[in-house]
Scaffold this active site. Structure first.
Site, PDB file in Angstrom:
ATOM      1  N   ASN A   9      41.676  -1.661  28.939  1.00  0.00           N
ATOM      2  CA  ASN A   9      40.270  -1.845  28.576  1.00  0.00           C
ATOM      3  C   ASN A   9      40.039  -1.136  27.251  1.00  0.00           C
ATOM      4  OD1 ASN A   9      37.517  -1.890  28.320  1.00  0.00           O
ATOM      5  ND2 ASN A   9      37.081  -0.676  30.161  1.00  0.00           N
ATOM      6  N   TRP A  10      39.938  -1.931  26.193  1.00  0.00           N
ATOM      7  CA  TRP A  10      39.823  -1.333  24.854  1.00  0.00           C
ATOM      8  C   TRP A  10      38.419  -0.792  24.583  1.00  0.00           C
ATOM      9  CZ3 TRP A  10      42.789  -5.352  21.246  1.00  0.00           C
ATOM     10  CH2 TRP A  10      44.123  -5.434  21.680  1.00  0.00           C
ATOM     11  N   LYS A  11      37.483  -1.094  25.458  1.00  0.00           N
ATOM     12  CA  LYS A  11      36.081  -0.672  25.280  1.00  0.00           C
ATOM     13  C   LYS A  11      35.606  -1.071  23.867  1.00  0.00           C
ATOM     14  CE  LYS A  11      36.782   2.750  28.838  1.00  0.00           C
ATOM     15  NZ  LYS A  11      36.434   4.051  29.424  1.00  0.00           N
ATOM     16  N   HIS A  95      31.593  -2.192  35.242  1.00  0.00           N
ATOM     17  CA  HIS A  95      32.205  -0.929  34.799  1.00  0.00           C
ATOM     18  C   HIS A  95      31.143   0.174  34.834  1.00  0.00           C
ATOM     19  CE1 HIS A  95      34.107   2.075  32.268  1.00  0.00           C
ATOM     20  NE2 HIS A  95      35.249   1.464  32.495  1.00  0.00           N
ATOM     21  N   GLU A  97      30.424   2.391  32.814  1.00  0.00           N
ATOM     22  CA  GLU A  97      29.681   2.546  31.550  1.00  0.00           C
ATOM     23  C   GLU A  97      28.564   1.508  31.455  1.00  0.00           C
ATOM     24  OE1 GLU A  97      33.140   2.541  29.018  1.00  0.00           O
ATOM     25  OE2 GLU A  97      33.696   4.502  29.816  1.00  0.00           O
ATOM     26  N   GLU A 167      37.348   3.402  39.960  1.00  0.00           N
ATOM     27  CA  GLU A 167      37.328   4.282  38.797  1.00  0.00           C
ATOM     28  C   GLU A 167      36.328   5.409  39.041  1.00  0.00           C
ATOM     29  OE1 GLU A 167      38.813   2.133  35.040  1.00  0.00           O
ATOM     30  OE2 GLU A 167      36.666   1.815  35.157  1.00  0.00           O
ATOM     31  N   GLY A 173      37.854   9.050  30.850  1.00  0.00           N
ATOM     32  CA  GLY A 173      37.790   9.636  29.515  1.00  0.00           C
ATOM     33  C   GLY A 173      37.741  11.154  29.513  1.00  0.00           C
ATOM     34  N   SER A 212      41.678   8.154  33.216  1.00  0.00           N
ATOM     35  CA  SER A 212      42.678   9.051  32.612  1.00  0.00           C
ATOM     36  C   SER A 212      44.112   8.719  33.030  1.00  0.00           C
ATOM     37  CB  SER A 212      42.344  10.517  32.910  1.00  0.00           C
ATOM     38  OG  SER A 212      41.097  10.854  32.320  1.00  0.00           O
ATOM     39  N   GLY A 233      41.948   3.005  29.950  1.00  0.00           N
ATOM     40  CA  GLY A 233      41.043   3.065  28.802  1.00  0.00           C
ATOM     41  C   GLY A 233      41.769   3.619  27.594  1.00  0.00           C
ATOM     42  N   GLY A 234      41.552   4.902  27.317  1.00  0.00           N
ATOM     43  CA  GLY A 234      42.074   5.545  26.109  1.00  0.00           C
ATOM     44  C   GLY A 234      43.542   5.240  25.814  1.00  0.00           C
TER      45      GLY A 234
HETATM   46  P1  13P Z   1      40.216   6.272  30.445  1.00  0.00           P
HETATM   47  O1  13P Z   1      41.589   5.737  30.755  1.00  0.00           O
HETATM   48  O2  13P Z   1      39.992   6.487  28.980  1.00  0.00           O
HETATM   49  O3  13P Z   1      39.869   7.448  31.292  1.00  0.00           O
HETATM   50  O4  13P Z   1      39.177   5.102  30.844  1.00  0.00           O
HETATM   51  C1  13P Z   1      39.260   4.509  32.086  1.00  0.00           C
HETATM   52  C2  13P Z   1      38.394   3.323  32.114  1.00  0.00           C
HETATM   53  O5  13P Z   1      37.181   3.407  32.079  1.00  0.00           O
HETATM   54  C3  13P Z   1      39.045   1.997  32.169  1.00  0.00           C
HETATM   55  O6  13P Z   1      38.125   0.986  32.421  1.00  0.00           O
END
Ligand code: 13P
Length: 255
Positions: A9-11, A95, A97, A167, A173, A212, A233-234
C-alpha cells in the site's frame, strides 16, 4: 488452500517517475516467486502508468479506495468501473486512515464491499483497533463489530471472494509491530466470525496482517497458521524490502 498474498500500500506516495521505477523493481524482484500472489496499490494518479509497467507480469494492481456508485455527481471520487478500466484486480477498503481522517463508517465500507464484488474487484477489507481500545481490552469486540458490519450480510459465496486485513491502528507506521501471537489471536477470531456466517468457506478466506511489517519480522508472522499474507505500508516503498517480504520463508500452503 489459501495462497499467500503480499500487498504494498503505497498510500500518498509516488509521483509518476518514482511509481514507474518502484513498480519496475517490484516486477523484476517478484518474477521468480512461486506459490504466492503479489500486488501493489499506487495512488490513483499512478495506476495507469504502473499498469503499463506491470503488463504481463505476475504482479497485480490494487487501488487504495473506491466509491460504491458507478458514476454520478460525487466530486473527487473514483468508481469501480474506473478501477476496472485501469486494470485493478484488488481494492483496499475501509483502511483505518480512511476511517480516521475521512470519516468512513462501517456502513460506507459495507456498501463499498458489495459494489467491489459486483464489479469483480477483490475487496481487501481493513479492520483493527486503536491503542486505547487494545489497552482497555476491547480489541476483539471492536474487530467483531467491524467484520460483522462490513461482511456478515453477504452470502457465503461472496465472502469467499473477500480478503480481510487486520491492521491494528497502533502498529501502523509506528514501527511497533503486533507480535505474531497477538496477530494470530485476532486472525483466528476473525476466521471464526466468518465461519459463523459462511461455514467452511471461512477456511478459504485470506486474512492479511498489516502494521509495521518489515523484512525482519515477516518470517515470524507468516509462521502463524491464520496469517495468510500481509498489507505493507512504509516498507513497500523500498523495492528491495518489499521483495524480501514477498520472499518470506518458509514457503507453505495454508489449508
Ligand atoms: P506500515 O507498514 O507503514 O505500518 O503501514 C501499514 C498499513 O497501513 C498498510 O495498509
Amino acid at each position: 488452500m489459501r495462497i499467500p498474498l503480499i500487498v504494498g500500500n503505497w498510500k500518498m506516495h509516488g509521483l509518476l517517475a518514482e511509481a514507474r521505477a518502484l513498480a519496475a523493481a517490484v516486477r523484476a524482484g517478484a518474477e521468480t516467486l512461486n506459490g504466492r500472489e503479489v500486488a501493489v496499490a499506487p495512488p490513483f494518479t499512478a495506476l495507469a502508468a504502473v499498469r503499463e509497467v506491470l503488463q504481463d507480469s505476475a504482479v497485480a494492481l490494487a487501488a487504495q479506495n473506491m466509491h460504491w456508485e458507478e458514476r454520478g455527481a460525487f466530486t473527487g471520487e473514483v468508481s469501480p468501473l474506473m478501477l476496472r478500466e485501469v486494470g485493478c484486480q484488488f481494492v483496499i477498503l475501509g483502511h483505518s486512515e480512511r476511517r480516521q481522517y475521512f470519516g468512513e463508517t462501517d456502513a460506507m465500507v459495507e456498501q463499498k464491499v458489495r459494489s467491489a464484488l459486483a464489479h469483480e474487484l477483490v475487496p481487501i477489507v481493513c479492520v483493527g483497533e486503536t491503542l486505547k481500545e487494545r489497552e482497555s481490552g476491547q480489541t476483539l469486540e471492536v474487530v467483531t463489530t467491524q467484520v460483522r458490519r462490513a461482511l456478515l450480510a453477504l452470502e457465503a459465496a461472496a465472502i469467499r471472494r473477500v480478503v480481510v486485513a487486520y491492521e491494528p491502528v497502533w502498529a501502523i507506521g509506528t514501527g511497533r509491530v503486533a507480535t505474531p501471537q497477538q496477530a494470530q489471536e485476532v486472525h483466528r477470531w476473525i476466521r471464526n466470525l466468518l465461519r459463523e456466517k459462511a461455514g467452511e468457506v471461512a477456511a478459504e478466506v485470506r486474512i492479511l496482517y498489516g502494521g509495521s511489517v518489515k523484512p525482519d519480522n515477516i518470517d515470524d508472522l507468516m509462521k502463524e497458521p491464520d496469517i495468510d499474507g500481509v498489507l505493507v505500508g512504509g516498507a513497500s516503498l523500498d523495492a528491495q524490502a518489499f521483495v524480501r517480504i514477498a520472499r518470506f520463508s518458509p514457503a507453505r500452503e495454508r489449508e
